[in-house]
Design a protein around this motif. Structure first.
Motif, mmCIF file in Angstrom:
data_model
loop_
_atom_site.group_PDB
_atom_site.id
_atom_site.type_symbol
_atom_site.label_atom_id
_atom_site.label_comp_id
_atom_site.label_asym_id
_atom_site.label_seq_id
_atom_site.Cartn_x
_atom_site.Cartn_y
_atom_site.Cartn_z
ATOM 1 N N ARG A 171 0.835 -1.196 0.000
ATOM 2 C CA ARG A 171 0.000 0.000 0.000
ATOM 3 C C ARG A 171 0.874 1.252 0.000
ATOM 4 O O ARG A 171 1.873 1.307 0.707
ATOM 5 N N PHE A 172 0.478 2.224 -0.792
ATOM 6 C CA PHE A 172 1.190 3.500 -0.816
ATOM 7 C C PHE A 172 0.249 4.573 -1.359
ATOM 8 O O PHE A 172 -0.728 4.268 -2.050
ATOM 9 N N LEU A 205 -5.306 -4.177 -8.770
ATOM 10 C CA LEU A 205 -5.020 -3.186 -7.741
ATOM 11 C C LEU A 205 -6.322 -2.605 -7.224
ATOM 12 O O LEU A 205 -7.384 -2.793 -7.814
ATOM 13 N N GLU A 206 -6.221 -1.891 -6.127
ATOM 14 C CA GLU A 206 -7.391 -1.275 -5.496
ATOM 15 C C GLU A 206 -7.038 0.158 -5.142
ATOM 16 O O GLU A 206 -5.953 0.423 -4.621
ATOM 17 N N ARG A 207 -7.946 1.086 -5.447
ATOM 18 C CA ARG A 207 -7.719 2.498 -5.138
ATOM 19 C C ARG A 207 -8.821 3.006 -4.220
ATOM 20 O O ARG A 207 -10.001 2.754 -4.450
ATOM 21 N N ARG A 208 -8.405 3.718 -3.186
ATOM 22 C CA ARG A 208 -9.343 4.415 -2.306
ATOM 23 C C ARG A 208 -8.812 5.814 -2.104
ATOM 24 O O ARG A 208 -7.868 6.017 -1.338
ATOM 25 N N LEU A 211 -4.988 6.426 -1.826
ATOM 26 C CA LEU A 211 -4.317 5.200 -1.407
ATOM 27 C C LEU A 211 -4.448 4.117 -2.481
ATOM 28 O O LEU A 211 -5.542 3.830 -2.964
ATOM 29 N N VAL A 212 -3.320 3.522 -2.848
ATOM 30 C CA VAL A 212 -3.289 2.449 -3.843
ATOM 31 C C VAL A 212 -2.764 1.188 -3.177
ATOM 32 O O VAL A 212 -1.756 1.222 -2.458
ATOM 33 N N ARG A 213 -3.444 0.073 -3.409
ATOM 34 C CA ARG A 213 -2.975 -1.224 -2.931
ATOM 35 C C ARG A 213 -2.767 -2.125 -4.133
ATOM 36 O O ARG A 213 -3.685 -2.339 -4.925
ATOM 37 N N LEU A 214 -1.551 -2.643 -4.262
ATOM 38 C CA LEU A 214 -1.239 -3.553 -5.359
ATOM 39 C C LEU A 214 -1.620 -4.967 -4.936
ATOM 40 O O LEU A 214 -1.018 -5.541 -4.032
#
Length: 247
Positions: A171-172, A205-208, A211-214
């Motif tokens: 996450r970054f 990936l997931e974006r909120r 915040l991005v989670r690979l």
């Protein structure tokens, strides 16, 4: 060494005395707000800047008023180093988030080059690494799809965020607007929006918000198969003498 000083030891492990020199740069640190121009293209070059915290963009303006962001800087990066060879800056440095910078005057850089060859060598090799990264980015812009560019950028950013201590468990944060992403990747904001939606639906990936989670790094890497390989990895390159405990 803890971030954000990790870039200083990429190639040459520093002695305690050399580390004290680097830490001395922070004595003149100053905070800058998001969107603040640190130095504008065409300004006289009085030195460089060490980025202690936050994100900064390097950009150039086209004659028709469009902007091309050429680099997104993270903590630990040196800002404005390419313009040391110029009287007037060849790029604009803008805070993309609230940031903390440490100005380093030309005279300090000159003294470092003369008196501290190990630290100077580390900085020189780090700037050459930046040049290779820029060459790779040019290959993205010239011969890849919007999806490939976006994925390559996110994977590269993730690797850099890990080195800066800004990524945890895949996450970054990516605190860039779609307009800024477009200016970085040579895309319109509409195209950026469509490309991000394609990535969202891929399940890789997931974006909120920022915040991005690979979710599937290997799957994302397969999407960049046409992009030239990354040569950013290296071993400690030189040992200029045997570092003592205080020299």
């Amino acid at each position: 060494m803890l971030p954000p000083y990790h870039r200083l030891e990429e190639f040459v492990p520093l002695t305690p005395a050399e580390m004290r020199i680097a830490e001395g740069w922070t004595s003149s640190k100053r905070s800058v707000k998001r969107h603040h121009i640190i130095r504008r293209e065409g300004d006289q070059v009085a030195g460089v800047f060490f980025l202690l915290a936050g994100w900064v963009g390097s950009s150039v303006m086209l004659r028709d008023g469009r902007r091309q962001i050429v680099k997104v800087h993270l903590p630990g990066d040196m800002l404005g180093f390419p313009s040391l060879s110029l009287v007037h800056a060849g790029e604009t440095l803008e805070a993309l988030t609230d940031a903390v910078i440490c100005p380093i005057p030309n005279a300090v850089i000159g003294k470092l080059l003369m008196d501290n060859p190990r630290l100077a060598t580390g900085l020189f090799l780090s700037t050459q690494k930046e040049r290779v990264a820029l060459m790779q980015k040019l290959s993205w812009l010239g011969a890849t799809s919007a999806l490939e560019r976006m994925v390559a950028f996110l994977l590269d950013l993730y690797d850099r965020a890990k080195s800066s201590g800004l990524a945890k468990e895949n996450r970054f944060e990516v605190p860039l607007t779609q307009q800024q992403l477009g200016e970085l990747l040579g895309l319109t904001a509409v195209h950026v929006n469509r490309t991000l939606k394609r990535l969202d639906s891929s399940g890789l990936l997931e974006r909120r918000k920022a915040l991005v989670r690979l979710i599937d790094i290997e799957g994302l890497q397969k999407m960049t198969a046409n992009i030239p390989p990354c040569f950013a990895h290296h071993d400690a390159w030189v040992r200029l003498g045997s570092p003592s405990s205080d020299a």
